[in-house]
Design an enzyme around this catalytic site. Structure first.
Site, PDB file in Angstrom:
ATOM      1  N   ASP A  45       0.814  -1.214   0.000  1.00  0.00           N
ATOM      2  CA  ASP A  45       0.000   0.000   0.000  1.00  0.00           C
ATOM      3  C   ASP A  45       0.851   1.269   0.000  1.00  0.00           C
ATOM      4  O   ASP A  45       0.478   2.272  -0.606  1.00  0.00           O
ATOM      5  CB  ASP A  45      -0.937   0.001   1.214  1.00  0.00           C
ATOM      6  CG  ASP A  45      -2.072  -1.010   1.065  1.00  0.00           C
ATOM      7  OD1 ASP A  45      -2.453  -1.297  -0.085  1.00  0.00           O
ATOM      8  OD2 ASP A  45      -2.571  -1.504   2.092  1.00  0.00           O
TER       9      ASP A  45
ATOM     10  N   ASN B  20      -4.603   9.416   0.776  1.00  0.00           N
ATOM     11  CA  ASN B  20      -5.218   8.958   2.025  1.00  0.00           C
ATOM     12  C   ASN B  20      -5.514  10.094   2.995  1.00  0.00           C
ATOM     13  O   ASN B  20      -6.654  10.439   3.230  1.00  0.00           O
ATOM     14  CB  ASN B  20      -4.312   7.933   2.716  1.00  0.00           C
ATOM     15  CG  ASN B  20      -4.659   6.510   2.354  1.00  0.00           C
ATOM     16  OD1 ASN B  20      -5.580   6.262   1.586  1.00  0.00           O
ATOM     17  ND2 ASN B  20      -3.920   5.563   2.913  1.00  0.00           N
TER      18      ASN B  20
ATOM     19  N   ALA C 180      -7.726   4.114   6.813  1.00  0.00           N
ATOM     20  CA  ALA C 180      -6.317   4.103   7.188  1.00  0.00           C
ATOM     21  C   ALA C 180      -6.145   4.703   8.591  1.00  0.00           C
ATOM     22  O   ALA C 180      -6.783   4.265   9.543  1.00  0.00           O
ATOM     23  CB  ALA C 180      -5.505   4.855   6.128  1.00  0.00           C
TER      24      ALA C 180
END
EC number: 2.7.1.23
Length: 302
Positions: free
Chosen positions: A78, A152, A194
């Site tokens: 990731d 993110n 996240a």
């Protein structure tokens, strides 16, 4: 000759070995392959006076990557995907993510499936899913001192052995919000699974046009995560005498001083993910994070 990109975590032997094999197959199929390291998407330095690269998020785009490139294959975990997003989004190159790491929450396929994935890619049997990205800028007066794209989240928090932080946060034209906490997280829907999730924020489906503000360990029962329109620009004013640490997607960051402010706004460059199969979000949540699984095993029926 059509061009394809290949972005890899060259610190992983498995990713490098797979990249060489993929590059050979693509070249035999008549493609020019531009292979680069995902480290080119990392933007960090000790302080805003020591830049690692030219200021501006377009500086992360590798040489040879432009809108005419058909797609880029990303090999890694990731973290590699987050760096690759910063390298490809400014020029609109879609990415096919192949997991060679651990969780692989952002991955579309795994190495054992690479041959099948390449067949679909070369036959153009895929769709595009666009994910919101943000532009994060550190300003001092009218001077832009640092900038990066973010898929993110942006996390702004205290350093070790320092006191609790205080922030004044302005969201669009709304009244400013005061938060006392160890830090704050500003995340996209993609980032809601996240760091924000670990800090108690809700999960947001990727198609929602919203952003999320989540305090880190707030010293208040009334301080909770806030979800708002992604059309609203956000300004974070540090109201603490110590310098703070800002981390963007875990692959970029810098120090933020009391005289600085952080601007966050929705980018005009979404990250374009290639989908080979139906990417049903709740199934991904269940498979990767265990969402919706029973806490106790159900008895079998006889």
């Amino acid at each position: 000759m059509p061009r394809l990109g290949l972005i890899l975590n060259d610190g992983k032997e498995l990713a490098l070995k797979a990249a060489l094999s993929i590059e050979s197959k693509l070249e035999k199929s008549g493609y020019e392959v531009v292979r680069v390291s995902s480290s080119g998407g990392m933007v960090g330095f000790a302080n805003p006076d020591q830049h690692m690269r030219t200021l501006g998020y377009n500086a992360c785009v590798p040489e040879g990557f432009d809108p005419s490139m058909k797609l880029a294959i990303v090999l890694g975990g990731d973290g590699t995907v987050l760096s690759a997003a910063r390298q490809t989004a400014p020029v609109g190159v879609p990415i096919l993510t192949i997991n060679t790491g651990h969780l692989g929450f952002l991955s579309e396929a795994y190495l054992p499936d690479i041959d099948k994935a390449l067949e679909q890619v070369l036959a153009s049997q895929w769709e595009i899913e666009e994910r919101t990205s943000l532009v994060v800028s550190v300003m001092r007066g009218e001077q832009r001192r640092w900038e990066a794209l973010c898929l993110n989240e942006m996390a702004l928090h205290r350093e070790p052995l320092t006191s609790m932080c205080h922030f004044e946060i302005s969201i669009g034209r709304h009244a400013p919000v005061d938060i006392s906490a160890d830090g704050v997280i500003l995340s996209t829907p993609t980032g809601s699974t996240a760091y924000s999730l670990s800090a108690g924020g809700p999960v947001i489906t990727p198609d929602c046009p919203v952003l999320q503000l989540t305090p880190i360990a707030p010293h208040s029962l009334a301080s909770r995560a806030l979800v708002f329109s992604d059309l609203e620009p956000v300004t974070v004013f540090p109201a603490t005498p110590e310098r703070l640490m800002m981390v963007v997607d875990g692959t970029a960051g810098c120090y933020v001083w009391p005289e600085d402010r952080v601007l966050i706004r929705k980018s005009n460059h979404p990250v374009r993910f290639i989908r080979l199969t139906d990417h049903e979000f709740f199934q991904v949540l269940r498979k990767k994070l265990g969402w919706g699984l029973p806490h106790v095993a159900k008895p079998e029926k006889y």
